[in-house]
Design a protein around this motif. Structure first.
Motif, PDB file in Angstrom:
ATOM      1  N   LEU A 152      -0.795   7.110   0.728  1.00 25.97           N
ATOM      2  CA  LEU A 152      -1.428   5.805   0.534  1.00 25.97           C
ATOM      3  C   LEU A 152      -1.747   5.604  -0.937  1.00 25.97           C
ATOM      4  O   LEU A 152      -2.039   6.557  -1.661  1.00 25.97           O
ATOM      5  CB  LEU A 152      -2.718   5.706   1.347  1.00 25.97           C
ATOM      6  CG  LEU A 152      -2.607   5.821   2.874  1.00 25.97           C
ATOM      7  CD1 LEU A 152      -3.993   5.808   3.487  1.00 25.97           C
ATOM      8  CD2 LEU A 152      -1.764   4.694   3.443  1.00 25.97           C
ATOM      9  N   PHE A 159      -6.398   1.893  -1.696  1.00 25.47           N
ATOM     10  CA  PHE A 159      -6.586   1.600  -0.274  1.00 25.47           C
ATOM     11  C   PHE A 159      -7.573   2.609   0.291  1.00 25.47           C
ATOM     12  O   PHE A 159      -7.213   3.664   0.786  1.00 25.47           O
ATOM     13  CB  PHE A 159      -5.252   1.670   0.476  1.00 25.47           C
ATOM     14  CG  PHE A 159      -5.329   1.097   1.864  1.00 25.47           C
ATOM     15  CD1 PHE A 159      -5.274  -0.267   2.064  1.00 25.47           C
ATOM     16  CD2 PHE A 159      -5.484   1.909   2.967  1.00 25.47           C
ATOM     17  CE1 PHE A 159      -5.358  -0.811   3.339  1.00 25.47           C
ATOM     18  CE2 PHE A 159      -5.568   1.391   4.248  1.00 25.47           C
ATOM     19  CZ  PHE A 159      -5.505   0.028   4.432  1.00 25.47           C
ATOM     20  N   SER A 209       2.202   1.803  -4.003  1.00 26.24           N
ATOM     21  CA  SER A 209       1.582   0.644  -4.658  1.00 26.24           C
ATOM     22  C   SER A 209       2.249  -0.656  -4.222  1.00 26.24           C
ATOM     23  O   SER A 209       1.595  -1.694  -4.099  1.00 26.24           O
ATOM     24  CB  SER A 209       1.641   0.786  -6.187  1.00 26.24           C
ATOM     25  OG  SER A 209       2.968   0.968  -6.629  1.00 26.24           O
ATOM     26  N   TYR A 246       0.854  -1.453  -0.829  1.00 26.67           N
ATOM     27  CA  TYR A 246      -0.512  -1.951  -0.989  1.00 26.67           C
ATOM     28  C   TYR A 246      -0.493  -3.433  -1.351  1.00 26.67           C
ATOM     29  O   TYR A 246      -1.263  -4.233  -0.805  1.00 26.67           O
ATOM     30  CB  TYR A 246      -1.229  -1.157  -2.076  1.00 26.67           C
ATOM     31  CG  TYR A 246      -2.600  -1.686  -2.435  1.00 26.67           C
ATOM     32  CD1 TYR A 246      -3.723  -1.312  -1.709  1.00 26.67           C
ATOM     33  CD2 TYR A 246      -2.770  -2.567  -3.502  1.00 26.67           C
ATOM     34  CE1 TYR A 246      -4.978  -1.799  -2.032  1.00 26.67           C
ATOM     35  CE2 TYR A 246      -4.017  -3.059  -3.840  1.00 26.67           C
ATOM     36  CZ  TYR A 246      -5.115  -2.675  -3.105  1.00 26.67           C
ATOM     37  OH  TYR A 246      -6.349  -3.175  -3.433  1.00 26.67           O
ATOM     38  N   ASN A 261       0.348  -5.385   1.723  1.00 25.23           N
ATOM     39  CA  ASN A 261      -0.784  -5.404   2.664  1.00 25.23           C
ATOM     40  C   ASN A 261      -1.922  -6.287   2.173  1.00 25.23           C
ATOM     41  O   ASN A 261      -2.687  -6.831   2.976  1.00 25.23           O
ATOM     42  CB  ASN A 261      -1.304  -3.984   2.890  1.00 25.23           C
ATOM     43  CG  ASN A 261      -0.337  -3.130   3.685  1.00 25.23           C
ATOM     44  OD1 ASN A 261       0.462  -3.656   4.457  1.00 25.23           O
ATOM     45  ND2 ASN A 261      -0.382  -1.828   3.499  1.00 25.23           N
ATOM     46  N   SER A 262      -2.040  -6.426   0.877  1.00 27.54           N
ATOM     47  CA  SER A 262      -3.135  -7.221   0.312  1.00 27.54           C
ATOM     48  C   SER A 262      -2.981  -8.702   0.621  1.00 27.54           C
ATOM     49  O   SER A 262      -3.929  -9.473   0.469  1.00 27.54           O
ATOM     50  CB  SER A 262      -3.199  -7.029  -1.199  1.00 27.54           C
ATOM     51  OG  SER A 262      -2.086  -7.632  -1.838  1.00 27.54           O
TER      52      SER A 262
END
Length: 398
Positions: free
Chosen positions: A24, A28, A374, A377, A380-381
């Motif tokens: 991850l 996160f 990254s 991430y 997902n953001s």
């Protein structure tokens, strides 16, 4: 590790492992999730007295309500400055290149995602560059050892080399740490102010409890009045009907004016009783509705209080993660400078030595994992948190 100064393997800190061993991105974290939960909750707060009263009812102490609303408004304003996934999606709809700009966005949330995007680009540059070193440093392509060493030095510390990328990320990480520190500084006093209204021992929470108790008493009183008014209306209605019929039966129909008079009088009384009944019913319903609003407020204050307690800590801990990311790039920059300055052309021009000493295979793999994490991430953001009204039930999972 002891030989960290002679390797291009990224220092630990940009990725982590979850319980299942999945890699991850460092940002996160539970602290990031706690912050997002808090932000989403505060964005749903009423920020005007009218909105507050529509949602939670009225209170005898209007000044207390105004102060509470002011605290909610200040907290929501800070949350708006921080931003959330929904606001980022709106920004992207207006400007799809918002995460590709050279200047960091003002909203902290967008700034964080922007930084993750830049970190992906930097890690991807490292991954691809190191993967190509085997080809670039092949004597058939670069010549003798001194020439190959010069090629490697240019790749490491040249004008657009890996060190310049690391230094650029140090600057970007510093800017994000500063933005997060500013948010953390403003967050604490606003949370402290809001706690005066959400804490179990606060006067405002006691006022809410008292209002709920008063509404409960009113409900009992109004319910008794409703029962009484209904009985009066029923009795008058029955009397108005039976009296009229009874008189006419006894008189053989000859006394109908008397029956009409009796029925008219009792009918008016029945109508008045019906109005009284309706009025008390409205009072009962209003008291019940107000009680529900006060109970909702009590639940909302409790939920907000529970969310606020760990928020300041989460903001501080999240900032420490950013500082760790800053340290990674600072260390990487120093490592590259050390390699370029302290190893001889004989060493730097030897592909086998470079591969072993700088751990090219592992470094390529690790920078690739950082780039992948990254990028995930960032994706997902953009998945918006559900904006859920405090105190309301969560929907069933699909």
């Amino acid at each position: 590790m002891a030989d960290n100064v002679v390797t291009l393997v990224p220092p630990s800190g940009l990725v982590t492992q979850d319980a299942e061993g999945k890699t991850l991105f460092c940002l996160f974290t539970e602290d990031w999730l706690s912050l997002q939960t808090f932000i989403v909750q505060t964005l749903a707060l009423p920020i005007a007295k009218g909105h507050f009263e529509d949602k939670y009812g009225t209170f005898a102490d209007e000044q207390d309500v105004e102060n509470c609303v002011a605290a909610m408004k200040a907290l929501q304003a800070l949350s708006t400055q921080f931003g959330d996934p929904a606001s980022l999606v709106r920004q992207l709809a207006e400007d799809p290149a918002v995460l590709q700009t050279d200047t960091a966005p003002e909203e902290v949330y967008t700034h964080i995602v922007w930084f993750a995007t830049k970190l992906y680009q930097a890690a991807n540059t490292y991954n691809q560059t190191l993967d190509e070193l085997v080809t670039l440093l092949n004597p058939a392509n670069c010549g003798d050892k001194e020439s190959c060493a010069a090629v490697l030095k240019d790749i490491l510390v040249g004008k657009r080399g890996l060190q310049s990328t690391a230094e650029d990320m140090v600057t970007k990480a510093n800017a994000l740490v500063k933005a997060m520190a500013h948010f953390d500084t403003e967050l604490k006093p606003r949370v402290d102010t809001m706690t005066k209204y959400t804490a179990h021992s606060s006067q405002f929470r006691q006022d809410v409890d008292n209002a709920i108790g008063k509404d409960a008493q009113n409900i009992d009183t109004y319910q008794a009045a409703v029962n009484h008014a209904h009985k009066v209306w029923r009795d008058y209605t029955i009397s108005a009907t039976t009296t009229s019929v009874g008189v006419m039966v006894l008189s053989g129909g000859l006394a109908w004016p008397v029956a009409a008079a009796l029925a008219g009088g009792l009918g008016k009384a029945a109508a008045d009783a019906r109005k009284a009944y309706d009025k008390v019913c409205n009072q009962l319903h209003a008291a019940q509705a107000d009680k529900k609003k006060k109970i909702l407020l009590k639940h909302d204050l409790g939920a907000l209080n529970s969310s606020m307690e760990p928020t300041s800590k989460a903001a501080t801990e999240f900032m420490s993660v950013l500082e760790k990311a800053l340290g990674v790039w600072s260390t990487t920059s120093n490592n590259i400078a050390y390699i370029a300055q302290n190893f001889t052309p004989e060493q730097l021009g030897d592909l086998m030595w470079v591969s072993q000493a700088l751990e090219l295979e592992r470094a390529t793999k690790d920078w690739g994992e950082i780039a992948k994490a990254s990028k995930e991430y960032t994706a997902n953001s953009l998945v918006s948190f559900m904006i859920q009204e405090l105190g309301s039930k969560l929907p069933e999972a699909a």
